[in-house]
Design a protein around this motif. Structure first.
Motif, short mmCIF file in Angstrom:
data_model
loop_
_atom_site.label_atom_id
_atom_site.label_comp_id
_atom_site.label_asym_id
_atom_site.label_seq_id
_atom_site.Cartn_x
_atom_site.Cartn_y
_atom_site.Cartn_z
N ARG A 211 0.80 -1.22 0.00
CA ARG A 211 0.00 0.00 0.00
C ARG A 211 0.84 1.28 0.00
O ARG A 211 0.55 2.22 -0.68
N ASP A 212 1.92 1.29 0.78
CA ASP A 212 2.70 2.52 0.94
C ASP A 212 3.78 2.64 -0.14
O ASP A 212 4.83 3.21 0.11
N ALA A 213 3.48 2.12 -1.30
CA ALA A 213 4.39 2.20 -2.46
C ALA A 213 5.64 1.36 -2.31
O ALA A 213 6.52 1.38 -3.15
N ASP A 214 5.75 0.62 -1.21
CA ASP A 214 6.86 -0.31 -1.08
C ASP A 214 6.57 -1.57 -1.91
O ASP A 214 5.42 -1.82 -2.31
N VAL A 215 7.60 -2.35 -2.09
CA VAL A 215 7.44 -3.59 -2.85
C VAL A 215 7.90 -4.75 -1.98
O VAL A 215 8.93 -4.66 -1.31
N MET A 216 7.10 -5.81 -1.95
CA MET A 216 7.49 -7.01 -1.20
C MET A 216 8.06 -8.04 -2.18
O MET A 216 7.39 -8.38 -3.17
N THR A 217 9.27 -8.48 -1.92
CA THR A 217 9.87 -9.50 -2.79
C THR A 217 9.59 -10.87 -2.19
O THR A 217 10.03 -11.18 -1.08
N ALA A 218 8.84 -11.68 -2.92
CA ALA A 218 8.51 -13.02 -2.42
C ALA A 218 9.49 -14.08 -2.94
O ALA A 218 9.83 -15.03 -2.25
N ALA B 249 12.15 -32.03 -3.72
CA ALA B 249 11.46 -31.40 -2.59
C ALA B 249 12.02 -30.00 -2.41
O ALA B 249 13.24 -29.82 -2.33
N VAL B 250 11.12 -29.03 -2.36
CA VAL B 250 11.53 -27.65 -2.07
C VAL B 250 11.18 -27.38 -0.62
O VAL B 250 10.00 -27.44 -0.24
N ILE B 251 12.19 -27.16 0.20
CA ILE B 251 11.95 -27.00 1.63
C ILE B 251 12.39 -25.61 2.09
O ILE B 251 13.13 -24.91 1.40
N GLY B 252 11.94 -25.24 3.28
CA GLY B 252 12.28 -23.94 3.83
C GLY B 252 11.20 -23.52 4.81
O GLY B 252 10.11 -24.10 4.84
N GLU B 253 11.53 -22.50 5.61
CA GLU B 253 10.57 -22.04 6.60
C GLU B 253 9.36 -21.39 5.91
O GLU B 253 9.43 -21.02 4.75
N SER B 254 8.27 -21.18 6.69
CA SER B 254 7.12 -20.46 6.16
C SER B 254 7.56 -19.10 5.67
O SER B 254 8.39 -18.43 6.31
N GLY B 255 7.03 -18.66 4.54
CA GLY B 255 7.37 -17.34 4.01
C GLY B 255 8.65 -17.33 3.20
O GLY B 255 9.09 -16.26 2.78
N SER B 256 9.24 -18.49 2.94
CA SER B 256 10.50 -18.51 2.19
C SER B 256 10.28 -18.37 0.68
O SER B 256 11.24 -18.26 -0.07
N GLY B 257 9.03 -18.42 0.25
CA GLY B 257 8.74 -18.20 -1.17
C GLY B 257 8.49 -19.48 -1.95
O GLY B 257 8.24 -19.43 -3.15
N LYS B 258 8.50 -20.63 -1.27
CA LYS B 258 8.41 -21.90 -2.02
C LYS B 258 7.02 -22.09 -2.65
O LYS B 258 6.92 -22.51 -3.80
N SER B 259 5.95 -21.75 -1.91
CA SER B 259 4.61 -21.91 -2.51
C SER B 259 4.40 -20.89 -3.63
O SER B 259 3.78 -21.21 -4.65
N ILE B 260 4.93 -19.68 -3.45
CA ILE B 260 4.77 -18.66 -4.50
C ILE B 260 5.47 -19.13 -5.78
O ILE B 260 4.96 -18.96 -6.89
N ALA C 206 13.87 -14.89 10.26
CA ALA C 206 13.98 -14.62 8.82
C ALA C 206 13.57 -13.17 8.57
O ALA C 206 12.75 -12.62 9.31
N PRO C 207 14.15 -12.54 7.54
CA PRO C 207 13.77 -11.15 7.27
C PRO C 207 12.28 -11.03 6.94
O PRO C 207 11.71 -11.92 6.32
N ARG C 208 11.68 -9.93 7.41
CA ARG C 208 10.27 -9.71 7.10
C ARG C 208 10.12 -9.43 5.61
O ARG C 208 11.01 -8.83 5.00
N PRO C 209 8.99 -9.84 5.02
CA PRO C 209 8.79 -9.55 3.59
C PRO C 209 8.93 -8.05 3.35
O PRO C 209 8.38 -7.24 4.08
N GLY C 210 9.67 -7.68 2.38
CA GLY C 210 9.84 -6.27 2.05
C GLY C 210 11.01 -5.61 2.78
O GLY C 210 11.37 -4.49 2.47
N VAL C 211 11.58 -6.30 3.78
CA VAL C 211 12.72 -5.73 4.51
C VAL C 211 13.88 -6.71 4.37
O VAL C 211 14.06 -7.60 5.20
N ARG C 212 14.64 -6.58 3.32
CA ARG C 212 15.72 -7.54 3.06
C ARG C 212 17.05 -6.93 3.45
O ARG C 212 17.33 -5.77 3.14
N PRO C 213 17.88 -7.71 4.12
CA PRO C 213 19.20 -7.18 4.47
C PRO C 213 20.07 -7.02 3.24
O PRO C 213 19.90 -7.71 2.25
N GLN C 214 20.99 -6.10 3.33
CA GLN C 214 21.97 -5.97 2.25
C GLN C 214 22.89 -7.19 2.28
O GLN C 214 23.10 -7.80 3.32
N GLY C 215 23.46 -7.52 1.15
CA GLY C 215 24.38 -8.65 1.10
C GLY C 215 23.65 -9.97 1.09
O GLY C 215 22.53 -10.08 0.57
#
Ligand code: SF4
Length: 312
Positions: free
Chosen positions: A14-21, A36-47, A266-275
């Motif tokens: 909504r606030d013009a930010d972009v969430m990278t899934a 098998a694609v594994i990872g924690e919830s929100g890791s992007g595997k279902s997307i 894990a980083p919140r969607p839309g807030v990714r660390p550098q590197g």
């Protein structure tokens, strides 16, 4: 058979930010392999699975390439994608209870696919349905039973039968053990084993947070973290000697391997660390890891996204 190349999936907030899934994800699946694609919830595997099936919402911004048998899926018109999904790519969604039509018998839902997708007449559709359900160890009575009268594991098998009725080249199953107990998990494992025997050339992509399921049924494992595929390797290699620090941490968090929690979150969607996206949690992080995102590299017969394995 399926090649995912540099796939990115983003959603506008909504606030013009972009969430990278999903970010720069790469994955290749050959015929006859179960990945098998594994990872924690929100890791992007279902997307990522939904992107392959063309089932992302219209608001999704997708770039990269998804190639299935030389067909570029992201360039396909919606009608052609729907046709391909119905005939050659099958998607088994999570939540079997919600995905079946409660007003139709289970057999009716499978028979409908034979009738509409293969043009079979009523008699043939019914015969093929009984045969398919039987091969998935469902009793003949299931044909005339409504979904709410079945166990979660049996409903899951009906959903898989609906996917197999189109004899797909690629089957994608999203969280097949989500919300089911240990007994029913064994039912799902048996189901995948039978499916493999029945369709040895079919490629299977299983999206799961259930590492034990992955260990039982997969030929290869792809690990996702914060939208990236950080390791892709043979299942035996992964469970014996994972390369990526996140893969090691995932295995060490299993009860039989020490129950060691992964520090941090894990980083919140839309807030990714550098590197490197894992560097705030990684015990092997260096100054370079905090500055630069590592590329994916070949190491022995694995692919791994980590500076530890980067070529000089
Ligand atoms: S690149 Fe660095 S921070 Fe990232 S996983 Fe590898 S060692 Fe850890």
């Amino acid at each position: 058979m399926l090649s995912i190349e540099n796939l990115n999936v983003r959603f506008a907030l909504r606030d013009a930010d972009v969430m990278t899934a999903v970010e720069s994800a790469c994955l290749h699946i050959a015929a006859g392999r179960t990945v098998a694609v594994i990872g924690e919830s929100g890791s992007g595997k279902s997307i990522m699975g939904l992107a392959v099936c063309g089932l992302l919402p219209n608001a999704a911004m997708v770039s990269g390439r998804i190639v299935f048998h030389d067909v570029s899926l992201l360039d396909l018109h919606a009608d052609r994608m729907r046709d391909l999904r119905g005939r050659r790519i099958a998607f088994v969604p999570q939540s079997a209870g919600l995905s079946l039509n409660p007003t139709m018998t289970c057999g009716g839902q499978v028979a409908e696919i034979y009738a509409y997708r293969q043009g079979r007449n009523r008699h043939e559709s019914a015969r093929l349905t009984r045969d398919l359900l039987g091969r998935l160890s469902l009793s003949p009575s299931v044909v005339d039973t409504y979904p709410h009268l079945l166990s979660g594991g049996m409903r899951q098998r009906v959903l898989v039968a609906m996917g197999l009725a189109v004899t797909p080249d690629l089957l994608i199953a999203d969280e097949p053990t989500k919300g089911i107990d240990a007994y029913r998990r064994q039912e799902v494992i048996d189901l995948f084993t039978r499916m493999r025997e029945r369709s040895p050339d079919m490629a299977v992509l299983v999206i799961t947070h259930d590492i034990r399921l992955a260990e039982k049924i997969s030929d290869e494992v792809a690990v996702m973290y914060a939208g990236q595929v950080v390791e892709h390797t043979h299942a035996g290699r992964f469970f014996d000697q994972p390369l990526h620090p996140y893969s090691r941490a995932l295995l060490q968090a299993m009860p039989e391997r020490g129950l060691l929690p992964i520090p941090g979150v894990a980083p919140r969607p839309g807030v990714r660390p550098q590197g490197c996206v894992f560097h705030p949690r990684c015990p092997l992080s260096t100054a370079r890891c905090g500055r630069l995102d590592p590329p994916i590299n070949g190491c022995d017969d694995s692919l791994v996204r980590c500076w530890l394995y980067a070529r000089a």
